[in-house]
Design a protein around this motif. Structure first.
Motif: not given
Ligand SMILES: NC(=O)c1ccc[n+]([C@@H]2O[C@H](COP(=O)([O-])OP(=O)(O)OC[C@H]3O[C@@H](n4cnc5c(N)ncnc54)[C@H](OP(=O)(O)O)[C@@H]3O)[C@@H](O)[C@H]2O)c1
Length: 330
Positions: A43, A132, A155, A157-160, A179-181, A199, A243, A245, A268, A270, A313
């Motif tokens: 993300y 993470t 979230g 279905a996303g990566g985390v 999930t929103g999907r 969601r 984790v 936003l 958290i 990473s 993404i």
């Molecule tokens: N703290 C850390 O060290 C760390 C490390 C890695 C990532 N992160 C953060 O963790 C989050 C996820 O990262 P990722 O790489 O997994 O991203 P990602 O693959 O894009 O996953 C994010 C998921 O959040 C949901 N989402 C997206 N937009 C949304 C919205 N407006 N409202 C509610 N849900 C929404 C979707 O899941 P669904 O379709 O399933 O709802 C999406 O697949 C990001 O904010 C990223 O910055 C933090």
């Protein structure tokens, strides 16, 4: 040495991105030069490449918060040419040149030698997202959220989210995936989710001081009002790992979840996690991640496809993990 990299430049208020041939002047500083085998698109990379938020601090910049590859030059005695390493975080792709490049140069203290059971390809299938998730699970365990209890993943279905769901289910937790999907329900069930919720159940603000208790723990990639609602529904003595936003950076809460239900909210990070904690997390990933589930959540792209995936993404359209194969031709 000439090689290909994705390069971000600033043009007025906007950011441009292109894959081009560059030389060593665009590399960072450090004792290790690494031939990058694989990187990924997280993300934060999406934010950097699309110029969303102030992720990148100077231009030109090679984005990419993580990489795995082979050491081709080492000025540090603990690493030798040929060592396979993984590097995540440490503000790569923000302050320092990152992994979306055929070569990278980093300080040796950033690199972890891969456990024998994890190849460079596997390391990036797991990547920052998997690390993470594991850091979040370690935090839940340390707060007595134990296998058998229920854990919410947002979230999902996303990566985390995907890596968290699969790790938690393998460890024996009852996983509630938000999930929103709804179309991803079969995918999330395959990863081990026992319950799927929409969601929207968590995204509407409420004035109520507490809501019915639903889960012992949570791994929240969404933030915003979702995080507020999660806290209100966490069981007595539970723990919520904040984790991400993806749904917003601001949230509000009363103190009731903390005072009445003894809930803990843990942050958290990473990016700057100390090396010993990273090594622990990677060893746990080697042990606890079901590789057949990992296969279901990964897709592969070439460097030239990264810009398109970065845009997707940011729209929440990407499922699971996207690995960038540096040797794959477009
Ligand atoms: N703290 C850390 O060290 C760390 C490390 C890695 C990532 N992160 C953060 O963790 C989050 C996820 O990262 P990722 O790489 O997994 O991203 P990602 O693959 O894009 O996953 C994010 C998921 O959040 C949901 N989402 C997206 N937009 C949304 C919205 N407006 N409202 C509610 N849900 C929404 C979707 O899941 P669904 O379709 O399933 O709802 C999406 O697949 C990001 O904010 C990223 O910055 C933090």
């Amino acid at each position: 040495m000439k090689f290909k990299a994705l390069v971000l430049d600033q043009s007025g208020d906007s950011v441009t991105a292109e894959v081009r041939e560059v030389d060593e002047r665009l590399l960072g500083e450090g004792e290790l030069t690494i031939k990058v085998h694989y990187s990924t698109i997280n993300y934060k990379d999406g934010m950097a490449i699309t110029g969303t938020g102030k992720i990148v601090r100077s231009y030109p910049m090679i984005p990419g918060v993580d990489l795995a590859g082979e050491v081709v030059n080492s000025d540090f005695e603990e690493f030798s040419v040929g060592d396979l390493v993984v590097v995540t975080g440490f503000r790569m792709g923000e302050l320092y040149p990152g992994g979306l490049s055929q070569f990278a140069r980093v300080p040796a203290r950033w690199a972890i030698k891969l456990p024998e059971s994890i190849s460079t390809r596997r390391a990036m299938e797991i990547g920052t997202a998997g690390l993470t998730s594991m850091l979040s699970i370690l935090a839940l365990e340390e707060h007595q959220v134990v296998p058998g209890s229920s854990v919410l993943v947002t979230g999902a279905a996303g990566g985390v989210g995907s890596t968290a769901v699969s790790l938690l289910s393998k460890l024996g937790y009852h996983v509630v995936a938000s999930t929103g999907r709804r179309s991803e329900e079969p995918y999330l069930r395959e990863l081990g989710a026992s319950e799927i919720i929409d969601r929207s159940e968590l995204s509407t603000p409420t004035q109520r001081p507490l809501l019915s208790e639903r889960w012992h723990g949570a791994i929240d990639a969404v933030g915003g009002d979702t995080l507020s609602n999660i806290l209100l529904q966490t069981r007595y003595g539970g723990c919520v790992a904040s984790v991400g936003l993806a749904g917003g950076a601001n949230f509000s809460t009363t103190v009731y979840p903390f005072l009445v239900r003894a809930v803990t909210l843990v942050g958290i990070d990473s990016v700057m996690t100390p090396l010993a904690r990273r090594e622990l997390a990677w060893s746990r990933l080697a042990r606890d991640l079901d590789l057949s589930l990992l296969d279901k959540m990964v897709s592969y792209v070439s460097l030239s496809e990264v810009i398109d995936v970065a845009r997707r993404i940011m729209k929440g359209e990407v499922r699971g993990r996207v690995v960038v194969d540096m040797d794959q031709e477009s």
